[in-house]
Design a protein around this motif. Structure first.
Motif, short mmCIF file in Angstrom:
data_model
loop_
_atom_site.label_atom_id
_atom_site.label_comp_id
_atom_site.label_asym_id
_atom_site.label_seq_id
_atom_site.Cartn_x
_atom_site.Cartn_y
_atom_site.Cartn_z
N ASN A 171 0.83 -1.21 0.00
CA ASN A 171 0.00 0.00 0.00
C ASN A 171 0.86 1.26 0.00
O ASN A 171 0.36 2.35 0.24
N ARG A 172 2.15 1.10 -0.27
CA ARG A 172 3.08 2.22 -0.36
C ARG A 172 3.92 2.05 -1.63
O ARG A 172 5.03 1.55 -1.59
N LEU A 173 3.34 2.44 -2.75
CA LEU A 173 4.01 2.22 -4.03
C LEU A 173 5.28 3.04 -4.15
O LEU A 173 6.25 2.61 -4.78
N ASP A 174 5.31 4.23 -3.55
CA ASP A 174 6.48 5.08 -3.68
C ASP A 174 7.66 4.58 -2.87
O ASP A 174 8.78 5.08 -3.02
N SER A 175 7.46 3.58 -1.97
CA SER A 175 8.54 3.05 -1.15
C SER A 175 9.26 1.88 -1.79
O SER A 175 10.23 1.37 -1.23
N ILE A 176 8.82 1.42 -2.94
CA ILE A 176 9.42 0.27 -3.61
C ILE A 176 10.52 0.76 -4.55
O ILE A 176 10.40 1.81 -5.19
N ASP A 177 11.58 -0.01 -4.64
CA ASP A 177 12.68 0.37 -5.51
C ASP A 177 12.22 0.43 -6.97
O ASP A 177 11.56 -0.50 -7.46
N PRO A 178 12.53 1.50 -7.68
CA PRO A 178 12.04 1.64 -9.07
C PRO A 178 12.55 0.58 -10.01
O PRO A 178 11.93 0.33 -11.05
N ALA A 179 13.67 -0.07 -9.69
CA ALA A 179 14.19 -1.09 -10.59
C ALA A 179 13.27 -2.30 -10.69
O ALA A 179 13.35 -3.06 -11.66
N LEU A 180 12.42 -2.50 -9.70
CA LEU A 180 11.48 -3.62 -9.76
C LEU A 180 10.33 -3.36 -10.72
O LEU A 180 9.71 -4.30 -11.22
N ARG A 181 10.06 -2.10 -10.99
CA ARG A 181 8.88 -1.74 -11.77
C ARG A 181 9.24 -1.58 -13.24
O ARG A 181 9.19 -0.50 -13.81
N ARG A 182 9.61 -2.69 -13.85
CA ARG A 182 9.88 -2.68 -15.28
C ARG A 182 9.51 -4.03 -15.85
O ARG A 182 9.47 -5.04 -15.12
N PRO A 183 9.22 -4.12 -17.17
CA PRO A 183 8.91 -5.42 -17.77
C PRO A 183 10.04 -6.41 -17.60
O PRO A 183 11.21 -6.07 -17.71
N GLY A 184 9.68 -7.63 -17.30
CA GLY A 184 10.64 -8.67 -16.98
C GLY A 184 10.68 -8.96 -15.50
O GLY A 184 11.03 -10.07 -15.10
#
Length: 508
Positions: A171-184
């Motif tokens: 429930n805290r999307l801004d706390s996740i490392d951005p490298a996880l949020r990509r295709p693959g």
């Protein structure tokens, strides 16, 4: 194998096997997307083999607490383990993989993925993944950075991940490392927002379908209309509290006796008063976890403002044509998303071939004709240039306290992002960063609404940096993007600051 087996919940008895997709209400689009990722590659592998494509192998659930993120993951695990096909389900919380010993957390992650690979096809579900993979920064300790790097390498490293689907929930999307949020890695992101009226009615039907007798459909529709701002967990708790209220009303003597009394369960009948009493005891998610500015007109103000509200909604449909689809009562659940589709996609006409074929005499020349046409049809896809709407009135006329919340309540199918002063200055991040995050999220989840109450006070209170940031982000939104800027003001349009009038271009 023995060590890896202790790292995951592979025992079916540890998972609620009663949850199926038919027990999840208001999330049909999310369920269809999950079937494409997990179920279809198992049932129709020839489709993926013919085009030599790999289905998405990761998805991220995010949204307020109690909106069904973990419930959908449990339902997916049960649906995938029916009949002859069996899929291993590994459910881990973010903090379960952490250890006080250096390198132990990374080792447990590797063992978990090794065990999932040996038992493939399998699903790994990380609940509260923000505790496992936070944003890497200079202020973050080296231990968490190493864990995030290990997780990134396991999800998309040199070794093939195989038939392993990774699902994360937060429930805290801004706390996740951005490298996880990509295709693959996490190929798709699903927003679990607060349910609208149709979704709330469907959730009520699910939680009352085993009641005898069943509640009337008209009553459930009225109940769903009253429960604005309730999430799925709130609705489940509301049904349970209503049953307890009926028990308390029918047999009050059981609360005074310490012994078991003989009662007639069939004589306990739940009434509308029980639900009304339960609603007084239940604090909805809009007042607890996430603030929802939408609110229907109260019984006191409705006779005074309902005609004004009707005129506002009629004028809003000209400025923001997508509102017409949201206000239709008999629409399909995906009709709002339908207006965003392109005519080329929805057209029944046969499109030209894009593959190399042998030329024939009947085939016309297509040297100058375009294959892709993204032109919009004004009838099927109405739109407007930079939709903005301003509610103006004298102080105390109710434009910010009654009318604007009623407009947002009528358009509750759209996600709303409030940019009021408490949201900007109460959070730990800087106001400029909060403003940028909300406006980017509004553009990503379009059609959506950006709501600024008391914009005349808002513009005077914020600094020059925030003004420049807001103006730049507002102009960077594409001209025909379905993002509505809704604001209220206690001063007339001509008396607004020149910067506000010149940079926002309000229509009404």
């Amino acid at each position: 194998m023995k060590i890896g087996a202790t790292l995951a919940d592979v025992d079916p008895m540890q998972i609620d096997c009663s949850v199926r997709f038919d027990g999840v209400g208001g999330l049909s689009d999310h369920i269809s997307a999950l079937k494409e990722m997990v179920v279809f590659p198992l049932l129709y592998p020839e489709v993926f083999e013919r085009f030599k494509i790999q289905p998405p192998r990761g998805c991220l659930f995010y949204g307020p607490p109690g909106t069904g993120k973990t419930l959908v993951a449990r339902a997916l695990a049960n649906e995938c383990s029916q009949g002859e096909r069996r899929i291993a389900f590994f459910m881990r919380k973010g903090a379960d993989c952490l250890s006080k010993w250096a390198g132990e957390s990374e080792r447990q992650l590797r063992l978990l993925f090794d065990q999932a690979y040996q038992m493939r096809p399998s699903i790994i579900f990380f609940d509260e993944i923000d505790g496992l993979a936070p944003v890497r920064s200079s202020e973050q300790d080296q231990i968490h950075s190493s864990i995030v790097s290990t997780l990134l390498a396991l999800m998309d490293g040199l070794d093939s991940r195989g038939e392993i689907v990774v699902i994360g929930a937060t429930n805290r999307l801004d706390s996740i490392d951005p490298a996880l949020r990509r295709p693959g890695r996490f190929d798709r992101e699903f927003l679990f927002s607060l349910p609208n009226q149709e979704a709330r009615k469907e959730i009520f039907k699910i939680h009352t379908r085993d009641w005898t007798p069943k509640p009337l459909d008209m009553f459930l529709e009225e109940l769903a209309e009253k429960c604005v701002g309730y999430c799925g967990a709130d609705i489940k708790s509301l049904c349970a509290e209503a049953a307890l209220c009926a028990l308390r009303r029918r047999y009050p003597q059981i609360y005074k006796s310490s012994e078991k009394l003989q009662i007639d369960v069939a004589s306990i009948r739940i009434t509308a008063k029980d639900f009304a009493m339960a609603m007084q005891k239940t604090v909805p998610a809009s007042q607890r976890a996430v603030a929802s500015p939408g609110r229907a007109l109260s019984s006191v103000s409705k006779p005074l403002l309902e005609n004004t509200l009707a005129r506002i909604l009629q004028a809003l449909q000209r400025v923001f044509p997508h509102a017409e689809f949201a206000l239709q009562k008999d629409q399909q659940p995906d009709s709002v998303n339908h207006v965003l589709r392109n005519d080329t996609v929805d057209s029944d006409e046969e499109s030209p071939s894009i593959f190399e074929e042998k030329p024939t005499h009947k085939m016309p020349s297509r040297e100058k004709e375009k294959f892709l046409s993204f032109s919009r049809n004004a009838y099927y896809q109405p739109t407007s240039c930079r939709p903005r709407f301003l509610l103006v009135g004298e102080p105390g006329y109710g434009q910010a306290s009654h009318l604007a919340p009623a407009v947002i309540h009528a358009l509750e199918k759209f996600p709303v992002y409030a940019l009021d002063l408490p949201v900007l200055f109460v959070t730990a991040t800087s106001p400029e960063e909060t403003c940028a995050q909300l406006m980017r999220e509004a553009q990503r989840t379009a059609p959506s609404i950006i709501y600024i109450p008391h914009i005349h006070l808002w513009w005077e209170a914020v600094g020059a940096t925030l003004k420049a940031t807001f103006t730049t982000l507002l102009h960077n939104i594409p001209a025909f993007a379905p993002v509505l800027l809704l604001a209220t003001s206690d001063v007339c349009h001509a008396d607004l600051p020149t910067e506000t009038d010149g940079s926002i271009y309000f229509r009404q």
